[in-house]
Motif scaffolding. Structure first.
Motif, PDB file in Angstrom:
ATOM      1  N   VAL A  99       0.911  -1.106   0.100  1.00  0.00           N
ATOM      2  CA  VAL A  99      -0.006  -0.021  -0.051  1.00  0.00           C
ATOM      3  C   VAL A  99       0.984   1.208   0.055  1.00  0.00           C
ATOM      4  N   ALA A 100       1.747   1.312   0.815  1.00  0.00           N
ATOM      5  CA  ALA A 100       2.763   2.233   0.966  1.00  0.00           C
ATOM      6  C   ALA A 100       3.541   2.521  -0.386  1.00  0.00           C
ATOM      7  N   ALA A 101       3.950   1.609  -1.017  1.00  0.00           N
ATOM      8  CA  ALA A 101       4.556   1.650  -2.580  1.00  0.00           C
ATOM      9  C   ALA A 101       3.372   2.350  -3.600  1.00  0.00           C
ATOM     10  N   VAL A 102       2.212   2.010  -3.496  1.00  0.00           N
ATOM     11  CA  VAL A 102       1.402   2.313  -4.242  1.00  0.00           C
ATOM     12  C   VAL A 102       0.708   3.915  -4.138  1.00  0.00           C
ATOM     13  N   MET A 103       1.000   4.121  -2.768  1.00  0.00           N
ATOM     14  CA  MET A 103       0.780   5.683  -2.427  1.00  0.00           C
ATOM     15  C   MET A 103       1.990   6.539  -2.586  1.00  0.00           C
ATOM     16  N   GLY A 104       3.299   5.929  -2.805  1.00  0.00           N
ATOM     17  CA  GLY A 104       4.501   6.703  -2.607  1.00  0.00           C
ATOM     18  C   GLY A 104       4.902   7.199  -1.463  1.00  0.00           C
ATOM     19  N   LYS A 105       4.670   6.592  -0.516  1.00  0.00           N
ATOM     20  CA  LYS A 105       5.034   6.899   0.785  1.00  0.00           C
ATOM     21  C   LYS A 105       6.434   5.962   1.075  1.00  0.00           C
ATOM     22  N   GLY A 106       7.379   6.607   0.804  1.00  0.00           N
ATOM     23  CA  GLY A 106       8.609   6.093   0.836  1.00  0.00           C
ATOM     24  C   GLY A 106       9.114   5.575   2.268  1.00  0.00           C
ATOM     25  N   GLU A 107       9.049   6.736   3.353  1.00  0.00           N
ATOM     26  CA  GLU A 107       9.343   6.296   4.697  1.00  0.00           C
ATOM     27  C   GLU A 107       8.525   5.490   5.192  1.00  0.00           C
ATOM     28  N   MET A 108       7.324   5.326   4.890  1.00  0.00           N
ATOM     29  CA  MET A 108       6.282   4.414   5.614  1.00  0.00           C
ATOM     30  C   MET A 108       6.606   2.857   4.988  1.00  0.00           C
ATOM     31  N   LYS A 109       7.046   3.088   3.775  1.00  0.00           N
ATOM     32  CA  LYS A 109       7.464   1.627   3.222  1.00  0.00           C
ATOM     33  C   LYS A 109       8.715   1.131   3.692  1.00  0.00           C
ATOM     34  N   ARG A 110       9.595   2.042   4.043  1.00  0.00           N
ATOM     35  CA  ARG A 110      10.935   1.553   4.595  1.00  0.00           C
ATOM     36  C   ARG A 110      10.721   1.152   5.832  1.00  0.00           C
ATOM     37  N   ARG A 111       9.865   1.740   6.770  1.00  0.00           N
ATOM     38  CA  ARG A 111       9.616   1.459   8.201  1.00  0.00           C
ATOM     39  C   ARG A 111       9.001  -0.056   8.327  1.00  0.00           C
ATOM     40  N   TYR A 112       8.173  -0.236   7.360  1.00  0.00           N
ATOM     41  CA  TYR A 112       7.377  -1.573   7.248  1.00  0.00           C
ATOM     42  C   TYR A 112       8.313  -2.529   6.938  1.00  0.00           C
ATOM     43  N   GLN A 113       9.017  -2.341   5.947  1.00  0.00           N
ATOM     44  CA  GLN A 113      10.114  -3.156   5.530  1.00  0.00           C
ATOM     45  C   GLN A 113      11.046  -3.674   6.708  1.00  0.00           C
TER      46      GLN A 113
END
Length: 295
Positions: free
Chosen positions: A272-286
């Motif tokens: 979802v973060a990738a689709v929304m372009g939210k890089g910081e959220m994506k990195r945190r979840y990863q």
């Protein structure tokens, strides 16, 4: 002595002084002593030392950062109050919360611990307690944005009424408990460094039949996040605290099933973060997913 307030300081001198100042201003109707334990701060303590000396506040220093629970245990050794008030440095009292909570414990023999309602700096209600101990259900509630229990009419983290209510555990930012019970429990477990130690202590209390209550009349601001910045180190400490808690209180299978649920939710969050372009959220979840993957 009615209340012994214990505050653990670690590179948060200005916040600690603010918390102590609020106690001096607000808590005028209770016999109280204040104990500050510095856990190996690398920042200068001159201002804090001066403040404590000027206000007859006991300041104890440790050579290293031994963690939240162990530092509180150390401070409790010097306490003479019948009730112990463990207060975070990033808090300040809005009213005479110390007296309100102490009187509540004194008037309710079955209640061993309690806490007030916590607010943000703008007086927005924030997490003050939880109605369930860390568990599959609680984490499923987190995954749903804390909506699951609300769907069943349970405000699981803030008391919107004007009446005390039983809860599973109160936030460690403002935990008051009877000293006799604290000593019976041998204090906070040294297994934890930071995070989940207050949940563990109150779970052990509940297993012994003690009640924990939310007392909404007591109001405290919690500047949550002001005493630390987000970092991978913090994420690791949260994960490790959770891991220790689950290993102590649940079976291996239960722990693995709860981990699997979280990993699935984190993968969905990454997408979802990738689709929304939210890089910081994506990195945190990863990063959180990697912690679960490594165990």
């Amino acid at each position: 002595m009615d209340v012994s307030v214990i505050i653990v300081n670690h590179n948060t001198a200005q916040l600690t002084i603010q918390a102590l100042s609020s106690l001096l201003v607000q808590s005028t109707s209770v016999a109280m002593e204040m104990i500050v334990v510095d856990g190996g701060s690398s920042e200068p303590l001159d201002e804090l030392v001066s403040f404590c000396e000027g206000n007859q506040i006991r300041l104890e220093t440790l050579d290293e950062n031994v963690g939240f629970g162990r530092a509180n245990n150390y401070g409790a050794q010097f306490a003479t109050g019948r009730n112990l008030f463990f207060l975070n440095p990033d808090t300040y009292l809005v009213n005479d919360a110390a007296a309100i909570l102490s009187q509540y414990l004194d008037q309710n023999a079955c209640v061993a611990a309690c806490g007030g309602n916590l607010y943000s700096e703008t007086m927005t209600p924030i997490h003050s307690y939880h109605t369930h101990f860390p568990s599959f259900l609680q984490e499923l509630d987190f995954i749903t944005g804390k909506r699951l229990l609300r769907w069943f009419g349970d405000n699981s983290e803030f008391n919107e009424t004007d009446r005390p209510r039983p809860v599973a555990y109160v936030c460690g930012a403002d935990l008051m408990m009877k000293r006799a019970v604290f000593e019976e429990m041998d204090g906070f477990s040294s297994d934890f460094f930071l995070y989940y130690e207050e949940s563990d202590l109150q779970c052990r209390m509940a297993d012994k039949g003690y009640a924990i209550h939310s007392v909404p009349e007591a109001r405290i601001v919690h500047l949550e996040g002001k005493s630390f910045e987000f970092s991978e180190e913090r994420e690791k400490r949260i994960f490790n605290g959770r891991k220790i808690y689950f290993q102590k209180h649940y079976s291996s299978l239960y722990h693995k099933l709860t981990n699997a649920m979280n990993m699935a939710a984190l993968l969905a969050g990454v997408a979802v973060a990738a689709v929304m372009g939210k890089g910081e959220m994506k990195r945190r979840y990863q990063y959180r997913f990697k912690l679960y993957l490594r165990g």
